[in-house]
Design a protein around this motif. Structure first.
Motif, PDB file in Angstrom:
ATOM      1  N   GLU A 192       0.852  -1.115  -0.078  1.00 42.12           N
ATOM      2  CA  GLU A 192       0.096   0.120   0.285  1.00 42.12           C
ATOM      3  C   GLU A 192       0.864   1.279   0.202  1.00 42.12           C
ATOM      4  O   GLU A 192       0.273   2.332  -0.550  1.00 42.12           O
ATOM      5  CB  GLU A 192      -0.686   0.168   1.362  1.00 42.12           C
ATOM      6  CG  GLU A 192      -1.917  -0.933   1.175  1.00 42.12           C
ATOM      7  CD  GLU A 192      -2.803  -0.944   3.097  1.00 42.12           C
ATOM      8  OE1 GLU A 192      -2.537  -0.698   3.272  1.00 42.12           O
ATOM      9  OE2 GLU A 192      -3.725  -1.875   2.654  1.00 42.12           O
ATOM     10  N   ALA A 193       1.893   1.360   0.769  1.00 41.48           N
ATOM     11  CA  ALA A 193       2.673   2.612   0.614  1.00 41.48           C
ATOM     12  C   ALA A 193       3.655   3.005  -0.473  1.00 41.48           C
ATOM     13  O   ALA A 193       3.389   3.614  -0.609  1.00 41.48           O
ATOM     14  CB  ALA A 193       3.575   2.121   2.004  1.00 41.48           C
ATOM     15  N   ILE A 194       3.896   1.819  -0.533  1.00 40.31           N
ATOM     16  CA  ILE A 194       4.695   1.614  -2.128  1.00 40.31           C
ATOM     17  C   ILE A 194       4.326   2.599  -3.587  1.00 40.31           C
ATOM     18  O   ILE A 194       4.421   3.159  -4.203  1.00 40.31           O
ATOM     19  CB  ILE A 194       5.360   0.470  -2.914  1.00 40.31           C
ATOM     20  CG1 ILE A 194       6.257  -0.220  -1.501  1.00 40.31           C
ATOM     21  CG2 ILE A 194       5.280   0.423  -4.159  1.00 40.31           C
ATOM     22  CD1 ILE A 194       6.863  -1.879  -2.201  1.00 40.31           C
ATOM     23  N   ASN A 195       2.726   1.975  -2.984  1.00 39.62           N
ATOM     24  CA  ASN A 195       1.779   2.268  -4.143  1.00 39.62           C
ATOM     25  C   ASN A 195       1.561   4.068  -3.898  1.00 39.62           C
ATOM     26  O   ASN A 195       1.344   4.594  -5.308  1.00 39.62           O
ATOM     27  CB  ASN A 195       0.430   1.638  -4.457  1.00 39.62           C
ATOM     28  CG  ASN A 195       0.334   0.093  -4.587  1.00 39.62           C
ATOM     29  OD1 ASN A 195       1.394   0.184  -5.850  1.00 39.62           O
ATOM     30  ND2 ASN A 195      -0.795  -0.051  -3.863  1.00 39.62           N
ATOM     31  N   ARG A 196       1.840   4.938  -3.077  1.00 39.40           N
ATOM     32  CA  ARG A 196       1.132   5.471  -2.476  1.00 39.40           C
ATOM     33  C   ARG A 196       2.239   6.782  -3.224  1.00 39.40           C
ATOM     34  O   ARG A 196       2.197   7.682  -3.146  1.00 39.40           O
ATOM     35  CB  ARG A 196       1.039   6.178  -1.127  1.00 39.40           C
ATOM     36  CG  ARG A 196       0.126   5.544  -0.373  1.00 39.40           C
ATOM     37  CD  ARG A 196      -1.035   5.677   0.457  1.00 39.40           C
ATOM     38  NE  ARG A 196      -0.442   6.810   0.755  1.00 39.40           N
ATOM     39  CZ  ARG A 196       0.053   7.215   2.726  1.00 39.40           C
ATOM     40  NH1 ARG A 196       0.046   6.422   3.545  1.00 39.40           N
ATOM     41  NH2 ARG A 196      -0.186   8.146   3.367  1.00 39.40           N
ATOM     42  N   ILE A 197       3.584   5.644  -2.190  1.00 37.54           N
ATOM     43  CA  ILE A 197       5.860   6.890  -2.565  1.00 37.54           C
ATOM     44  C   ILE A 197       5.474   6.801  -4.446  1.00 37.54           C
ATOM     45  O   ILE A 197       6.406   7.629  -4.554  1.00 37.54           O
ATOM     46  CB  ILE A 197       6.391   5.456  -1.693  1.00 37.54           C
ATOM     47  CG1 ILE A 197       6.189   5.785  -0.594  1.00 37.54           C
ATOM     48  CG2 ILE A 197       7.785   6.491  -1.889  1.00 37.54           C
ATOM     49  CD1 ILE A 197       6.653   4.685   0.135  1.00 37.54           C
ATOM     50  N   LYS A 198       5.002   5.326  -4.874  1.00 32.88           N
ATOM     51  CA  LYS A 198       5.317   5.245  -6.555  1.00 32.88           C
ATOM     52  C   LYS A 198       7.085   5.471  -6.603  1.00 32.88           C
ATOM     53  O   LYS A 198       7.436   6.694  -7.516  1.00 32.88           O
ATOM     54  CB  LYS A 198       5.334   6.875  -6.916  1.00 32.88           C
ATOM     55  CG  LYS A 198       3.471   6.088  -7.125  1.00 32.88           C
ATOM     56  CD  LYS A 198       2.804   7.260  -8.453  1.00 32.88           C
ATOM     57  CE  LYS A 198       1.231   7.207  -7.952  1.00 32.88           C
ATOM     58  NZ  LYS A 198       0.267   7.139  -6.588  1.00 32.88           N
ATOM     59  N   PRO A 199       7.706   5.258  -6.029  1.00 35.59           N
ATOM     60  CA  PRO A 199       9.024   4.896  -6.299  1.00 35.59           C
ATOM     61  C   PRO A 199      10.228   4.613  -7.574  1.00 35.59           C
ATOM     62  O   PRO A 199       8.461   3.183  -8.373  1.00 35.59           O
ATOM     63  CB  PRO A 199      10.295   4.090  -5.204  1.00 35.59           C
ATOM     64  CG  PRO A 199       8.832   3.074  -5.132  1.00 35.59           C
ATOM     65  CD  PRO A 199       7.649   4.129  -5.188  1.00 35.59           C
ATOM     66  N   ASP A 200      10.857   4.540  -8.431  1.00 37.61           N
ATOM     67  CA  ASP A 200      10.829   3.906  -9.863  1.00 37.61           C
ATOM     68  C   ASP A 200      11.252   2.437  -9.440  1.00 37.61           C
ATOM     69  O   ASP A 200      11.096   2.188 -10.660  1.00 37.61           O
ATOM     70  CB  ASP A 200      12.360   5.316  -9.707  1.00 37.61           C
ATOM     71  CG  ASP A 200      11.924   6.330 -10.735  1.00 37.61           C
ATOM     72  OD1 ASP A 200      11.311   6.703 -11.235  1.00 37.61           O
ATOM     73  OD2 ASP A 200      12.649   7.453 -10.035  1.00 37.61           O
ATOM     74  N   LYS A 201      12.256   2.267  -8.807  1.00 35.42           N
ATOM     75  CA  LYS A 201      12.060   0.963  -8.160  1.00 35.42           C
ATOM     76  C   LYS A 201      12.231   0.852  -6.864  1.00 35.42           C
ATOM     77  O   LYS A 201      12.583   0.958  -6.069  1.00 35.42           O
ATOM     78  CB  LYS A 201      13.747   0.398  -8.241  1.00 35.42           C
ATOM     79  CG  LYS A 201      14.326  -0.688  -8.633  1.00 35.42           C
ATOM     80  CD  LYS A 201      15.764  -0.760  -9.135  1.00 35.42           C
ATOM     81  CE  LYS A 201      16.366  -0.636 -10.170  1.00 35.42           C
ATOM     82  NZ  LYS A 201      17.816  -0.566 -10.361  1.00 35.42           N
ATOM     83  N   ILE A 202      12.157  -0.583  -6.134  1.00 29.30           N
ATOM     84  CA  ILE A 202      11.972  -1.172  -5.042  1.00 29.30           C
ATOM     85  C   ILE A 202      13.128  -2.218  -4.696  1.00 29.30           C
ATOM     86  O   ILE A 202      13.176  -3.634  -5.849  1.00 29.30           O
ATOM     87  CB  ILE A 202      11.082  -2.481  -4.407  1.00 29.30           C
ATOM     88  CG1 ILE A 202      10.039  -1.103  -4.656  1.00 29.30           C
ATOM     89  CG2 ILE A 202      11.115  -1.914  -2.957  1.00 29.30           C
ATOM     90  CD1 ILE A 202       8.471  -1.410  -6.311  1.00 29.30           C
TER      91      ILE A 202
END
Length: 239
Positions: A192-202
């Motif tokens: 959920e957090a990744i979808n909000r942050i929208k980084p180029d890569k994890i």
């Protein structure tokens, strides 16, 4: 050449040939992470100040970069949180103005990204690698052991703030610790957090050398691959 604030270059698993800049005295940080390979934090703080002389750091860079050595990155990292140093923006500007051929990277624990002044100072970096080790407050406290006044929600808000106000590359680093942040609930919160942050890569990271606490173990690679698949696209496993 004897240097006090510049180290390397080192062969980084992620950044190739990287020249390091260490702006903070040993183990001065806003977190006391259980997995930190540098050991326990001696000074836990959120105070921003000129921990080492900015002008001396710039002079060392002038000396080292005089002959334009081949580097993949010049990286702010070291044994404490780089954004605690009030001169980081001045040093970034110096590098971009005088040595534009070099890419500048910042490794940060994300604890000051909620401050617009900090974002303004670091937005000249080509790459920022911020950390997010927990989204729930319980696990954040167990893994990162923050200075008073920090919480998990503030970290996530800071990461969203960075993404909104920074145009360079952003690789979000998550350090996976067995039995703490690898369960279904925590992974759902990460997603959920990744979808909000929208980084180029994890980037999923794991224990490579002994951490601060000897109970911290390396997660099995098979499980790490399962987590990577669950978190979606653009996930890279750092082993």
């Amino acid at each position: 050449m004897k240097l006090k604030y510049i180290f390397g270059p080192v062969l980084s698993r992620r950044l190739g040939k990287s020249l390091g800049i260490d702006l903070i005295p040993f183990k001065t940080c806003s977190l006391d992470c259980v997995y930190c390979e540098c050991g326990k934090t001696d000074k836990l703080t959120l105070e921003r100040k000129e921990y080492v002389p900015t002008e001396e750091v710039i002079n060392e860079l002038k000396k080292y970069l005089y002959n334009r050595p081949k580097l993949d990155y010049i990286t702010f990292s070291g044994s404490g949180e780089p954004t605690l140093h009030k001169g980081i923006g001045e040093i970034i500007s110096f590098l971009k103005d005088n040595y534009p051929e070099y890419k500048v990277a910042l490794l940060t624990n994300s604890t000051l990204l909620y401050r617009n002044q900090v974002i303004s100072e670091i937005k000249g970096c080509d790459l920022i690698v911020p950390s997010l080790d927990a989204v729930s407050e319980e696990i954040f406290q167990k893994i990162n052991r923050p200075v008073s006044g920090l919480n998990a929600e503030l970290i996530v808000k800071g990461l969203i703030n960075l993404r909104k106000n920074y145009n360079g590359k952003m690789w979000l680093e998550i350090f996976i610790i067995p039995d703490l942040n690898d369960n279904k609930k925590e992974l759902m919160l990460f997603k959920e957090a990744i979808n909000r942050i929208k980084p180029d890569k994890i980037q999923l990271n794991v224990l490579d050398r002994p951490g601060t606490e000897n109970w911290v173990k390396r997660i099995p690679e098979e499980r790490l691959m399962e987590i990577a698949e669950y978190l979606g696209d653009n996930v890279e496993v750092i082993t």
